[in-house]
Structures are given as structure tokens and as C-alpha cells.
Design a protein around this motif. Structure first.
Motif, mmCIF file in Angstrom:
data_model
loop_
_atom_site.group_PDB
_atom_site.id
_atom_site.type_symbol
_atom_site.label_atom_id
_atom_site.label_comp_id
_atom_site.label_asym_id
_atom_site.label_seq_id
_atom_site.Cartn_x
_atom_site.Cartn_y
_atom_site.Cartn_z
ATOM 1 N N THR A 56 41.320 43.164 39.885
ATOM 2 C CA THR A 56 41.989 43.318 40.601
ATOM 3 C C THR A 56 41.679 42.886 41.608
ATOM 4 O OG1 THR A 56 41.344 45.806 40.991
ATOM 5 C CG2 THR A 56 43.730 45.272 40.104
ATOM 6 N N GLY A 57 39.785 42.645 41.567
ATOM 7 C CA GLY A 57 38.959 42.253 42.480
ATOM 8 C C GLY A 57 38.664 42.799 44.111
ATOM 9 N N GLN A 58 38.743 42.853 44.936
ATOM 10 C CA GLN A 58 38.678 43.390 46.385
ATOM 11 C C GLN A 58 39.958 44.526 46.429
ATOM 12 O OE1 GLN A 58 35.629 43.386 47.250
ATOM 13 N NE2 GLN A 58 34.906 41.957 46.209
ATOM 14 N N ASP A 59 40.987 44.696 46.284
ATOM 15 C CA ASP A 59 41.478 45.644 45.932
ATOM 16 C C ASP A 59 41.451 47.135 45.625
ATOM 17 O OD1 ASP A 59 43.937 46.153 47.273
ATOM 18 O OD2 ASP A 59 45.108 46.540 45.037
ATOM 19 N N ALA A 60 40.519 46.777 44.467
ATOM 20 C CA ALA A 60 39.396 47.597 43.628
ATOM 21 C C ALA A 60 39.248 48.744 44.599
ATOM 22 C CB ALA A 60 38.955 47.415 42.506
ATOM 23 N N VAL A 61 38.161 47.872 45.401
ATOM 24 C CA VAL A 61 37.518 48.522 46.464
ATOM 25 C C VAL A 61 38.331 49.260 47.493
ATOM 26 C CG1 VAL A 61 35.590 48.188 48.471
ATOM 27 C CG2 VAL A 61 36.111 46.616 46.780
ATOM 28 N N ASN A 62 39.310 49.185 47.769
ATOM 29 C CA ASN A 62 40.810 49.899 48.993
ATOM 30 C C ASN A 62 41.029 51.093 47.859
ATOM 31 O OD1 ASN A 62 40.222 48.097 50.929
ATOM 32 N ND2 ASN A 62 41.815 46.131 50.036
ATOM 33 N N VAL A 63 41.803 50.817 47.108
ATOM 34 C CA VAL A 63 41.825 52.094 45.755
ATOM 35 C C VAL A 63 40.822 52.766 45.903
ATOM 36 C CG1 VAL A 63 42.575 52.420 43.588
ATOM 37 C CG2 VAL A 63 43.599 50.436 44.360
ATOM 38 N N LEU A 78 35.299 51.174 35.653
ATOM 39 C CA LEU A 78 36.043 49.557 35.817
ATOM 40 C C LEU A 78 36.113 48.933 34.696
ATOM 41 C CD1 LEU A 78 34.256 48.284 38.983
ATOM 42 C CD2 LEU A 78 35.825 48.852 38.663
ATOM 43 N N THR A 79 37.368 48.856 34.205
ATOM 44 C CA THR A 79 37.636 48.202 33.222
ATOM 45 C C THR A 79 38.444 46.635 33.282
ATOM 46 O OG1 THR A 79 39.858 48.660 33.246
ATOM 47 C CG2 THR A 79 38.763 50.285 32.007
ATOM 48 N N LYS A 80 38.201 46.183 31.431
ATOM 49 C CA LYS A 80 37.884 44.677 32.283
ATOM 50 C C LYS A 80 36.698 44.148 32.646
ATOM 51 C CE LYS A 80 43.191 44.820 32.067
ATOM 52 N NZ LYS A 80 44.099 44.800 32.823
ATOM 53 N N LEU A 81 35.893 44.226 33.061
ATOM 54 C CA LEU A 81 34.582 43.681 32.914
ATOM 55 C C LEU A 81 33.833 43.003 31.673
ATOM 56 C CD1 LEU A 81 32.089 46.440 34.598
ATOM 57 C CD2 LEU A 81 33.382 44.734 35.371
ATOM 58 N N GLY A 88 32.571 41.282 41.460
ATOM 59 C CA GLY A 88 31.957 41.892 42.978
ATOM 60 C C GLY A 88 32.001 43.453 43.423
ATOM 61 N N ALA A 89 33.351 43.661 42.439
ATOM 62 C CA ALA A 89 34.352 44.406 42.769
ATOM 63 C C ALA A 89 33.086 45.770 42.752
ATOM 64 C CB ALA A 89 36.012 44.759 41.918
ATOM 65 N N ALA A 90 32.359 45.818 41.515
ATOM 66 C CA ALA A 90 31.510 46.771 41.070
ATOM 67 C C ALA A 90 30.322 47.049 42.633
ATOM 68 C CB ALA A 90 30.477 47.053 39.862
ATOM 69 N N LEU A 91 29.932 46.462 42.718
ATOM 70 C CA LEU A 91 29.065 46.048 43.690
ATOM 71 C C LEU A 91 29.882 46.589 45.221
ATOM 72 C CD1 LEU A 91 27.404 42.766 42.981
ATOM 73 C CD2 LEU A 91 26.230 44.769 43.070
ATOM 74 N N SER A 92 30.963 46.546 45.210
ATOM 75 C CA SER A 92 31.714 46.409 46.656
ATOM 76 C C SER A 92 31.891 48.525 46.934
ATOM 77 C CB SER A 92 32.923 45.703 47.323
ATOM 78 O OG SER A 92 32.676 44.485 47.204
#
Length: 103
Positions: A56-63, A78-81, A88-92
Motif C-alpha cells: 500500500t506504500g505511503q498510505d500504510a504510514v497514514n494507517v 509489514l506483509t508482502k515485503l 519505503g513504507a517501513a522506513l516512514s
């Protein structure tokens, strides 16, 4: 909530691990987020983890940010890595929540 309270008493609390799957709660649905707060109060868990889809990318950050504000997470999984998600989502998520990415 009564079900949660009854299920997490005595014998159940002595188990090594009990998972409560909240089945795809949306961070934009305030009613469901309030329900999660009630579950937390009723069950009093030792650890709260958010499982998010890395695709889901950066939306995962909002969640993650909203769930952390609501529940004070202990970490994020995080799944599907292993797919084409770049991490990038992980870092954010780590930067925004301050919570560890768990495996």
C-alpha cells in the motif's frame, strides 16, 4: 465487548499467545477505532501489533500513524515485503510512529 471480557479471563490469560484479529479496520472509520479502544480496555493486552500491507506504500504510514495515536502500538509487521514493495513504507512508519518493525 462482553465477549472479549469473558474470553480473556483466568485460563485464557495463562496461554502463551492469543491473537485478536480486528479484520481490516479502516483508520478513517472513527466508530471502529473507538471499538478498538474498548477492546483494548477490556482485554488489556501485553502487546499490540499492527499488520500492514507493504504494497500500500505511503498510505500504510497514514494507517500506522492513526492506529498508533489510537492504541499506542508496540510495533508494526509489514506483509508482502518479498514482492516488489521497496520498503519505503517501513522506513516512514518507523520515523512517524517511533515503533519497531517486527518480524
Amino acid at each position: 465487548m462482553k465477549i472479549c471480557g469473558r474470553r480473556f479471563s483466568g485460563r485464557t490469560r495463562r496461554r502463551g499467545c492469543v491473537l485478536i484479529d480486528t479484520a481490516g479496520r479502516l483508520h478513517i472509520d472513527e466508530e471502529l477505532m473507538k471499538e478498538l479502544q474498548e477492546i483494548r480496555r477490556e482485554v488489556n493486552p501485553r502487546e499490540i501489533l499492527l499488520v500492514a500491507d507493504a504494497m500500500t506504500g505511503q498510505d500504510a504510514v497514514n494507517v500506522a500513524k492513526k492506529f498508533n495515536e489510537t492504541l499506542d502500538l508496540h510495533g508494526v509487521i509489514l506483509t508482502k515485503l518479498d514482492g516488489d514493495a521497496r520498503g519505503g513504507a517501513a522506513l516512514s512508519i518507523k520515523a512517524v510512529t517511533g515503533k519497531p518493525i517486527k518480524s
